[in-house]
Design a protein around this motif. Structure first.
Motif, PDB file in Angstrom:
ATOM      1  N   GLY A  22       0.823  -1.192   0.000  1.00 28.92           N
ATOM      2  CA  GLY A  22       0.000   0.000   0.000  1.00 28.92           C
ATOM      3  C   GLY A  22       0.864   1.252   0.000  1.00 28.92           C
ATOM      4  N   LEU A  23       0.271   2.381  -0.298  1.00 35.24           N
ATOM      5  CA  LEU A  23       1.034   3.625  -0.360  1.00 35.24           C
ATOM      6  C   LEU A  23       1.300   4.157   1.040  1.00 35.24           C
ATOM      7  CD1 LEU A  23       2.230   5.786  -2.249  1.00 35.24           C
ATOM      8  CD2 LEU A  23       0.063   7.008  -2.043  1.00 35.24           C
ATOM      9  N   PRO A  24       2.564   4.349   1.428  1.00 33.69           N
ATOM     10  CA  PRO A  24       2.851   4.854   2.779  1.00 33.69           C
ATOM     11  C   PRO A  24       2.504   6.331   2.918  1.00 33.69           C
ATOM     12  CG  PRO A  24       4.882   4.653   1.526  1.00 33.69           C
ATOM     13  CD  PRO A  24       3.791   4.060   0.666  1.00 33.69           C
ATOM     14  N   ALA A  25       2.109   6.714   4.125  1.00 32.38           N
ATOM     15  CA  ALA A  25       1.845   8.120   4.405  1.00 32.38           C
ATOM     16  C   ALA A  25       3.137   8.892   4.626  1.00 32.38           C
ATOM     17  CB  ALA A  25       0.940   8.243   5.634  1.00 32.38           C
ATOM     18  N   ARG A  26       4.154   8.232   5.211  1.00 36.52           N
ATOM     19  CA  ARG A  26       5.483   8.808   5.404  1.00 36.52           C
ATOM     20  C   ARG A  26       6.511   7.797   4.934  1.00 36.52           C
ATOM     21  NH1 ARG A  26       6.830  12.970   8.671  1.00 36.52           N
ATOM     22  NH2 ARG A  26       8.498  13.044   7.141  1.00 36.52           N
ATOM     23  N   ALA A  27       7.639   8.280   4.445  1.00 37.67           N
ATOM     24  CA  ALA A  27       8.711   7.386   3.997  1.00 37.67           C
ATOM     25  C   ALA A  27      10.041   8.119   4.075  1.00 37.67           C
ATOM     26  CB  ALA A  27       8.460   6.892   2.573  1.00 37.67           C
ATOM     27  N   PHE A  28      11.089   7.351   4.397  1.00 40.22           N
ATOM     28  CA  PHE A  28      12.446   7.882   4.492  1.00 40.22           C
ATOM     29  C   PHE A  28      13.385   6.945   3.752  1.00 40.22           C
ATOM     30  CE2 PHE A  28      10.085   9.341   8.124  1.00 40.22           C
ATOM     31  CZ  PHE A  28      10.491  10.653   8.313  1.00 40.22           C
ATOM     32  N   ALA A  29      14.210   7.511   2.898  1.00 42.45           N
ATOM     33  CA  ALA A  29      15.270   6.748   2.246  1.00 42.45           C
ATOM     34  C   ALA A  29      16.489   6.760   3.161  1.00 42.45           C
ATOM     35  CB  ALA A  29      15.621   7.354   0.890  1.00 42.45           C
ATOM     36  N   LEU A  30      17.005   5.577   3.463  1.00 40.79           N
ATOM     37  CA  LEU A  30      18.142   5.442   4.366  1.00 40.79           C
ATOM     38  C   LEU A  30      19.395   5.190   3.549  1.00 40.79           C
ATOM     39  CD1 LEU A  30      16.455   3.118   7.022  1.00 40.79           C
ATOM     40  CD2 LEU A  30      16.338   5.616   6.820  1.00 40.79           C
ATOM     41  N   HIS A  31      20.407   6.001   3.784  1.00 40.67           N
ATOM     42  CA  HIS A  31      21.676   5.887   3.064  1.00 40.67           C
ATOM     43  C   HIS A  31      22.784   5.490   4.041  1.00 40.67           C
ATOM     44  CE1 HIS A  31      19.695   7.687  -0.411  1.00 40.67           C
ATOM     45  NE2 HIS A  31      19.216   8.603   0.422  1.00 40.67           N
ATOM     46  N   ALA A  32      23.996   5.321   3.545  1.00 46.08           N
ATOM     47  CA  ALA A  32      25.104   4.871   4.387  1.00 46.08           C
ATOM     48  C   ALA A  32      25.405   5.880   5.495  1.00 46.08           C
ATOM     49  CB  ALA A  32      26.344   4.618   3.540  1.00 46.08           C
ATOM     50  N   HIS A  33      25.289   7.165   5.198  1.00 45.65           N
ATOM     51  CA  HIS A  33      25.618   8.190   6.195  1.00 45.65           C
ATOM     52  C   HIS A  33      24.614   9.334   6.117  1.00 45.65           C
ATOM     53  CE1 HIS A  33      29.390   6.153   7.001  1.00 45.65           C
ATOM     54  NE2 HIS A  33      29.640   6.144   5.713  1.00 45.65           N
ATOM     55  N   GLY A  34      23.350   8.998   6.111  1.00 46.14           N
ATOM     56  CA  GLY A  34      22.335  10.037   6.058  1.00 46.14           C
ATOM     57  C   GLY A  34      20.988   9.458   5.690  1.00 46.14           C
ATOM     58  N   PHE A  35      20.011  10.342   5.563  1.00 44.87           N
ATOM     59  CA  PHE A  35      18.669   9.914   5.209  1.00 44.87           C
ATOM     60  C   PHE A  35      17.972  11.053   4.487  1.00 44.87           C
ATOM     61  CE2 PHE A  35      18.152  12.150   9.188  1.00 44.87           C
ATOM     62  CZ  PHE A  35      16.947  12.822   9.060  1.00 44.87           C
ATOM     63  N   THR A  36      16.897  10.718   3.791  1.00 38.64           N
ATOM     64  CA  THR A  36      16.098  11.710   3.081  1.00 38.64           C
ATOM     65  C   THR A  36      14.628  11.431   3.338  1.00 38.64           C
ATOM     66  OG1 THR A  36      17.752  11.847   1.301  1.00 38.64           O
ATOM     67  CG2 THR A  36      15.559  12.739   0.848  1.00 38.64           C
ATOM     68  N   ALA A  37      13.907  12.419   3.850  1.00 35.64           N
ATOM     69  CA  ALA A  37      12.460  12.297   3.973  1.00 35.64           C
ATOM     70  C   ALA A  37      11.854  12.456   2.584  1.00 35.64           C
ATOM     71  CB  ALA A  37      11.924  13.383   4.909  1.00 35.64           C
ATOM     72  N   LEU A  38      10.988  11.512   2.205  1.00 31.98           N
ATOM     73  CA  LEU A  38      10.448  11.447   0.850  1.00 31.98           C
ATOM     74  C   LEU A  38       9.027  11.992   0.803  1.00 31.98           C
ATOM     75  CD1 LEU A  38      11.552   7.778   0.031  1.00 31.98           C
ATOM     76  CD2 LEU A  38      12.803   9.883  -0.480  1.00 31.98           C
ATOM     77  N   THR A  39       8.647  12.515  -0.365  1.00 34.81           N
ATOM     78  CA  THR A  39       7.238  12.742  -0.632  1.00 34.81           C
ATOM     79  C   THR A  39       6.635  11.423  -1.101  1.00 34.81           C
ATOM     80  OG1 THR A  39       7.620  13.383  -2.947  1.00 34.81           O
ATOM     81  CG2 THR A  39       7.680  15.128  -1.283  1.00 34.81           C
ATOM     82  N   THR A  40       5.320  11.288  -1.038  1.00 35.08           N
ATOM     83  CA  THR A  40       4.650  10.073  -1.515  1.00 35.08           C
ATOM     84  C   THR A  40       3.531  10.466  -2.457  1.00 35.08           C
ATOM     85  OG1 THR A  40       3.135  10.030   0.377  1.00 35.08           O
ATOM     86  CG2 THR A  40       5.184   8.791   0.586  1.00 35.08           C
ATOM     87  N   SER A  41       3.289   9.616  -3.457  1.00 37.40           N
ATOM     88  CA  SER A  41       2.259   9.917  -4.445  1.00 37.40           C
ATOM     89  C   SER A  41       1.509   8.630  -4.771  1.00 37.40           C
ATOM     90  CB  SER A  41       2.881  10.516  -5.707  1.00 37.40           C
ATOM     91  OG  SER A  41       3.698   9.568  -6.365  1.00 37.40           O
ATOM     92  N   GLY A  42       0.504   8.749  -5.590  1.00 39.93           N
ATOM     93  CA  GLY A  42      -0.299   7.609  -5.986  1.00 39.93           C
ATOM     94  C   GLY A  42       0.389   6.736  -7.012  1.00 39.93           C
ATOM     95  N   PRO A  43      -0.371   5.869  -7.678  1.00 40.76           N
ATOM     96  CA  PRO A  43       0.223   4.940  -8.643  1.00 40.76           C
ATOM     97  C   PRO A  43       0.917   5.671  -9.781  1.00 40.76           C
ATOM     98  CG  PRO A  43      -2.012   4.292  -8.083  1.00 40.76           C
ATOM     99  CD  PRO A  43      -1.807   5.647  -7.508  1.00 40.76           C
ATOM    100  N   VAL A  44       2.016   5.093 -10.267  1.00 40.64           N
ATOM    101  CA  VAL A  44       2.724   5.611 -11.427  1.00 40.64           C
ATOM    102  C   VAL A  44       2.101   5.002 -12.674  1.00 40.64           C
ATOM    103  CG1 VAL A  44       4.912   5.665 -12.649  1.00 40.64           C
ATOM    104  CG2 VAL A  44       4.862   5.975 -10.189  1.00 40.64           C
ATOM    105  N   THR A  45       1.779   5.850 -13.637  1.00 40.97           N
ATOM    106  CA  THR A  45       1.167   5.355 -14.875  1.00 40.97           C
ATOM    107  C   THR A  45       2.147   5.497 -16.032  1.00 40.97           C
ATOM    108  OG1 THR A  45       0.190   7.518 -15.265  1.00 40.97           O
ATOM    109  CG2 THR A  45      -1.136   5.891 -14.062  1.00 40.97           C
TER     110      THR A  45
END
Length: 220
Positions: free
Chosen positions: A197-220
């Motif tokens: 399902g589509l998350p309401a919040r998401a974070f990309a985790l990197h080796a030495h940091g992180f990025t808070a992501l935007t979220t959107s609906g299905p990709v067409t």
């Protein structure tokens, strides 16, 4: 000289130590003793002049909490630091300290993801309050999984979906270019809710940091 430290046992196999930071500002490197206890990440708090308690160090550890009660020795860039542990009272971590600990755990790489799950209750509110930049990459729902915009491949994802918070390693990222670069992610769940399902919040985790992501609906 033993430094008094507060022991915050969040869950079996995971804890946080909070202790006054010596003037030498020793950078924690690893746990010298006891054996079987690992340093996941650390953060310095209270460095600003107005801090009520002065500078403190926060250590996130994995391993047997019972083994810590005899004392802990931390190898630092300056010299080993010996701690005498005391039980932590309720509310031992301030909101600012939880925020710093949340950011440190999000930036700790994938080796400590399991411990992050065990400590997540301490920092959930701080994680949920982290802002999303206007230019942040986008996480979207696609047939068969999720995709992320851009070319920076994350090592893991932290997300809050319909079933709650969860965390997963990224085992594969298939990059494609269709106007803008986008990666279809293959995920290996580590803890919590499944990546469905589509998350309401998401974070990309990197080796030495992180990025808070935007979220959107299905990709067409």
């Amino acid at each position: 000289m033993l430094v008094p430290a507060r022991l915050i046992e969040a869950a079996p196999g995971a804890c946080v130590l909070r202790f006054p930071l010596p003037p030498s500002l020793p950078i924690p490197l690893h746990i010298a003793s006891p054996e079987g206890v690992g340093l996941v990440t650390w953060a310095f708090a209270g460095l600003e002049a107005a801090a009520a308690d002065g500078p403190v160090c926060l250590l996130a550890l994995d391993g047997d909490g019972a083994a810590l009660r005899e004392g802990v020795s931390i190898a630092t860039h300056f010299r080993d630091l010996a701690l005498r542990l005391e039980p932590a009272p309720a509310g031992a971590l301030s909101a600012a300290e939880r925020d710093l600990l949340a950011r440190a755990l999000l930036s700790a790489g994938t080796s400590g993801l399991g411990t992050f799950g065990a400590l997540f209750g301490l920092v959930e509110a701080a994680v949920a309050a982290l802002p999303v930049a206007d230019e942040a990459p986008d996480l979207a729902d696609e047939a068969g999984g999720w995709s992320i915009s851009g070319t920076a491949i994350p090592l893991g994802l932290l997300f809050r979906g319909p079933a709650g918070w969860g965390c997963a390693r990224v085992t594969r990222a298939a990059l494609r270019f269709a106007g803008h670069p986008r990666q279809h992610l293959t995920l290996d769940p580590v803890w919590g809710a499944a990546p469905e399902g589509l998350p309401a919040r998401a974070f990309a985790l990197h080796a030495h940091g992180f990025t808070a992501l935007t979220t959107s609906g299905p990709v067409t």
